[in-house]
Design a protein around this motif. Sequence first.
Motif, PDB file in Angstrom:
ATOM      1  N   ASP A 214       5.368   5.930 -90.627  1.00  0.00           N
ATOM      2  CA  ASP A 214       4.791   5.590 -89.368  1.00  0.00           C
ATOM      3  C   ASP A 214       4.030   4.471 -88.977  1.00  0.00           C
ATOM      4  O   ASP A 214       3.529   4.106 -87.761  1.00  0.00           O
ATOM      5  N   GLY A 215       3.654   3.595 -90.138  1.00  0.00           N
ATOM      6  CA  GLY A 215       3.052   2.416 -89.684  1.00  0.00           C
ATOM      7  C   GLY A 215       1.487   2.758 -89.886  1.00  0.00           C
ATOM      8  O   GLY A 215       0.743   1.662 -89.484  1.00  0.00           O
ATOM      9  N   TRP A 216       0.993   3.703 -90.084  1.00  0.00           N
ATOM     10  CA  TRP A 216      -0.546   3.860 -90.564  1.00  0.00           C
ATOM     11  C   TRP A 216      -0.866   3.155 -91.637  1.00  0.00           C
ATOM     12  O   TRP A 216      -0.062   2.941 -92.688  1.00  0.00           O
ATOM     13  N   GLU A 217      -1.940   2.323 -91.625  1.00  0.00           N
ATOM     14  CA  GLU A 217      -2.572   1.462 -92.497  1.00  0.00           C
ATOM     15  C   GLU A 217      -3.594   2.285 -93.513  1.00  0.00           C
ATOM     16  O   GLU A 217      -3.486   1.797 -94.659  1.00  0.00           O
ATOM     17  N   LEU A 218      -4.302   3.182 -93.155  1.00  0.00           N
ATOM     18  CA  LEU A 218      -5.150   3.905 -94.005  1.00  0.00           C
ATOM     19  C   LEU A 218      -4.719   4.464 -95.346  1.00  0.00           C
ATOM     20  O   LEU A 218      -5.296   4.632 -96.284  1.00  0.00           O
ATOM     21  N   PRO A 219      -3.308   5.061 -95.280  1.00  0.00           N
ATOM     22  CA  PRO A 219      -2.699   5.589 -96.378  1.00  0.00           C
ATOM     23  C   PRO A 219      -2.663   4.594 -97.403  1.00  0.00           C
ATOM     24  O   PRO A 219      -2.488   4.982 -98.575  1.00  0.00           O
ATOM     25  N   THR A 220      -2.779   3.330 -97.385  1.00  0.00           N
ATOM     26  CA  THR A 220      -2.479   2.190 -98.277  1.00  0.00           C
ATOM     27  C   THR A 220      -3.981   2.122 -98.974  1.00  0.00           C
ATOM     28  O   THR A 220      -3.853   1.510-100.066  1.00  0.00           O
ATOM     29  N   THR A 221      -4.837   2.517 -98.849  1.00  0.00           N
ATOM     30  CA  THR A 221      -6.242   2.451 -99.175  1.00  0.00           C
ATOM     31  C   THR A 221      -6.491   3.297-100.506  1.00  0.00           C
ATOM     32  O   THR A 221      -6.041   4.542-100.463  1.00  0.00           O
TER      33      THR A 221
ATOM     34  N   PRO B 171       0.732  10.969 -98.786  1.00  0.00           N
ATOM     35  CA  PRO B 171       0.655   9.968 -97.950  1.00  0.00           C
ATOM     36  C   PRO B 171       1.732   8.970 -97.696  1.00  0.00           C
ATOM     37  O   PRO B 171       1.837   8.101 -96.642  1.00  0.00           O
ATOM     38  N   ASP B 172       2.807   9.044 -98.597  1.00  0.00           N
ATOM     39  CA  ASP B 172       3.962   8.093 -98.315  1.00  0.00           C
ATOM     40  C   ASP B 172       4.648   8.509 -97.103  1.00  0.00           C
ATOM     41  O   ASP B 172       4.909   7.717 -96.239  1.00  0.00           O
ATOM     42  N   ALA B 173       4.549   9.832 -96.635  1.00  0.00           N
ATOM     43  CA  ALA B 173       4.977  10.331 -95.287  1.00  0.00           C
ATOM     44  C   ALA B 173       4.409   9.583 -94.038  1.00  0.00           C
ATOM     45  O   ALA B 173       4.990   9.534 -93.119  1.00  0.00           O
ATOM     46  N   LEU B 174       3.229   9.201 -94.239  1.00  0.00           N
ATOM     47  CA  LEU B 174       2.301   8.638 -93.211  1.00  0.00           C
ATOM     48  C   LEU B 174       2.735   7.095 -93.201  1.00  0.00           C
ATOM     49  O   LEU B 174       2.540   6.458 -92.106  1.00  0.00           O
ATOM     50  N   LEU B 175       2.980   6.620 -94.273  1.00  0.00           N
ATOM     51  CA  LEU B 175       3.347   5.151 -94.394  1.00  0.00           C
ATOM     52  C   LEU B 175       4.735   4.698 -93.558  1.00  0.00           C
ATOM     53  O   LEU B 175       4.690   3.615 -92.963  1.00  0.00           O
TER      54      LEU B 175
END
Length: 215
Positions: free
Chosen positions: A84-91, A78-82
């Motif tokens: 790019d500014g995606w918010e869902l990986p923080t949930t 999930p850190d790889a997606l953070l």
Amino acid sequence: MTSLVSFLSAVVPAVVTSVLGLPFPIVVLATVVGGVVGLLVAGSARVDERRDTDRVQVAAVTLAEWAHRNDGRCETDPDALLEDGWELPTTSWFYGSVLAVGRRDGFEVGVTCFLEANTEGATTRNTGHLVRLPEPVPELRLSRGQLRRIRRGSPLREPIPDGVLERLAAVPPDTESLDVVDQVLFLVRPRWPEFSRPDEYVDAAVAVAAALGRG
């Protein structure tokens, strides 16, 4: 690990029979039988490991194709997606063996393939479908049984707007649960999307999210 299992399966019976003072032929027989059992157990473990690996790979291909069609990405971290500014990986719901994010009808959406222990202690494979809500909405927690009641038109204790009820009644029948907490909608279904695209479940989740926004 499999080699260790085979070794112990052969050695432990031999040691035990020797300690008990059993005749040498019985010791040899116990060693052979233990070795065979160990090989069978090790072989079964390798088959299970290979099957799990294949499932992860197939799910990854399916979600990568889905993410590509929805302007997103598929990752295992999930850190790889953070980045790019995606918010869902923080949930806290965004975890698992295969992860994907994308955009559908103006919503940020995600799909997660994760393992979960059921009430009997066995591990089950589940798929989570997430939708990021642009505005806060009241919490909603619905089990499979409650969703079944909604499909039948039976009333619930919690008041739910008619527009939202209509969308909830249209979610796929095998949906295990649907929760809305902290501006995230989380719809769970059994199994991974190994050979079927997750579009039906994502669309159902987005439809509920859109109805909640109007409500």
